[in-house]
Enzyme design. Structure first.
Site, PDB file in Angstrom:
ATOM      1  N   HIS A   1      16.209  -4.464   6.067  1.00 31.09           N
ATOM      2  CA  HIS A   1      17.071  -3.862   5.041  1.00 31.09           C
ATOM      3  C   HIS A   1      16.705  -2.390   4.830  1.00 31.09           C
ATOM      4  CE1 HIS A   1      16.695  -8.232   3.966  1.00 31.09           C
ATOM      5  NE2 HIS A   1      18.016  -8.114   3.878  1.00 31.09           N
TER       6      HIS A   1
ATOM      7  N   HIS B   1      13.162  -1.629  -2.309  1.00 25.26           N
ATOM      8  CA  HIS B   1      14.474  -1.505  -2.965  1.00 25.26           C
ATOM      9  C   HIS B   1      14.368  -1.018  -4.412  1.00 25.26           C
ATOM     10  CE1 HIS B   1      16.398  -3.335   0.442  1.00 25.26           C
ATOM     11  NE2 HIS B   1      15.808  -4.499   0.270  1.00 25.26           N
TER      12      HIS B   1
HETATM   13 ZN   LIG Z   1      14.041  -6.878   3.828  1.00 24.87          ZN
END
Ligand SMILES: [Zn+2]
Length: 331
Positions: A189, A150
């Site tokens: 994610h 991320h």
């Molecule tokens: Zn994750």
């Protein structure tokens, strides 16, 4: 002679240099102790115990004796600056607290041990890349934290400060003469940071699956041509994942012919992981790893570097890493 050396000798490639004892182990395991120094409070799911759970399962499964544990150095500023601007790194380094916590975003904190962990995590990914390119080992897994996928060019988020896989990939491209790399991301994610860094970089193909709609709510709107994003609804199981991998990932990877493959190995799509709502099990991680290895065998001389991302149910994380690393070690 111990079991590991027997195995290594049996699997040493023909290309091993004459006159040098042929010990070319298949899989390196990087687990820098400093990565456990980073902690964000006892409530936080991205906790040092994740690494202990992995180590426990590696030992209990017997897999620890089939891999070669290797040391590494912290990533250099040059390594980090291939991905993140100097100003961003200066700001992060200046924010590191001597005590207590500093928040980088709502769920990403820095403590006194964070910077050292960040630098060793990225350093492990770089060292693994060098070891694989140099033929010291065939592939590598890095049990590292904080995770990285991320972390955007100029923004820490989602437990991530520096994008470890991106630093390693840029090292391969910028310092080691590799021309095309694939990044495979099976975390629950979306790897928005990796996409932010590599969107439009034609030397890189990123393939990913992720739960959608779900944090960080990206990966859907007009991704770049080199991003093969496959959003999946909550409660998708292994059969659904295998189907989209066969239909979307594998043809794209075959056409791209990567010279090296990096894996953002998140295990939070496991059915026992409460941070996501997907339903993968250990056998699915074995299957995914085997498919990635087949592409690597055909196009990349087997070169694979895998870096830990998510995975927050400690038991499921440890078992899933064992499944993944066992597949790497049996390539
Ligand atoms: Zn994750």
């Amino acid at each position: 002679m111990n079991q590991r050396l027997d195995l290594e000798d049996a699997r040493a490639p023909d290309s091993a240099r004459a006159g040098v004892r042929s010990v070319v182990p298949l899989t390196a395991f990087y687990a820098p102790q400093q990565c456990a120094l980073h902690e964000m409070g006892s409530w936080h799911p991205e906790c040092p115990q994740r690494l202990a759970a992995i180590e426990d399962q590696m030992i209990a499964s017997g897999l620890a004796s089939l891999v070669v544990t290797r040391e590494c150095s912290p990533a250099s500023r040059e390594d980090l600056e291939r991905v993140h601007p100097r100003a961003y790194l200066d700001r992060i380094f200046a924010m590191a607290p001597k005590a207590g916590y500093v928040a980088l975003d709502a769920d990403t904190l820095m403590g006194p041990g964070t910077l050292e962990a960040v630098r060793l995590a990225a350093g492990a990914a770089v060292a693994a890349t060098d070891a694989v390119i140099d033929g010291v080992v065939r592939n590598a897994f890095c049990a590292i934290r904080p995770p990285g996928h991320h972390a955007c060019v100029e923004r820490a988020m989602g437990f991530c400060v520096v994008n470890n896989v991106a630093v390693a990939a840029r090292h391969a491209l910028g310092a080691r003469g590799i021309e095309r790399v694939a990044i495979v991301d099976f975390d629950v994610h979306h790897g928005n940071g990796t996409e932010d860094i590599f969107a439009g970089d034609e030397r890189v193909l990123m393939v990913s699956i992720f739960q959608h709609p779900f944090y960080p709510y990206t990966g859907i709107d007009a991704p770049a041509r080199n991003m093969i994003n496959v959003p999946l609804p909550a409660y998708s199981d292994g059969a659904a994942v295998r189907s989209v991998v066969e239909q979307k990932w594998l043809p794209a990877l075959e056409a791209f012919r990567p010279q090296m493959i990096f894996i953002s190995a998140g295990f939070d799509a496991h059915r026992e992981d409460d941070l996501g709502q997907m339903r993968l099990v250990e056998e699915d991680y074995t299957w995914l790893t085997e498919r990635i290895l087949e592409i690597a065998e055909r196009h990349a001389a087997g070169r694979v570097v895998s870096c830990l991302e998510g995975g927050y149910n400690l038991s499921a994380l440890g078992r899933s890493v064992v499944a993944h690393v066992r597949a790497l070690a049996q390539a």
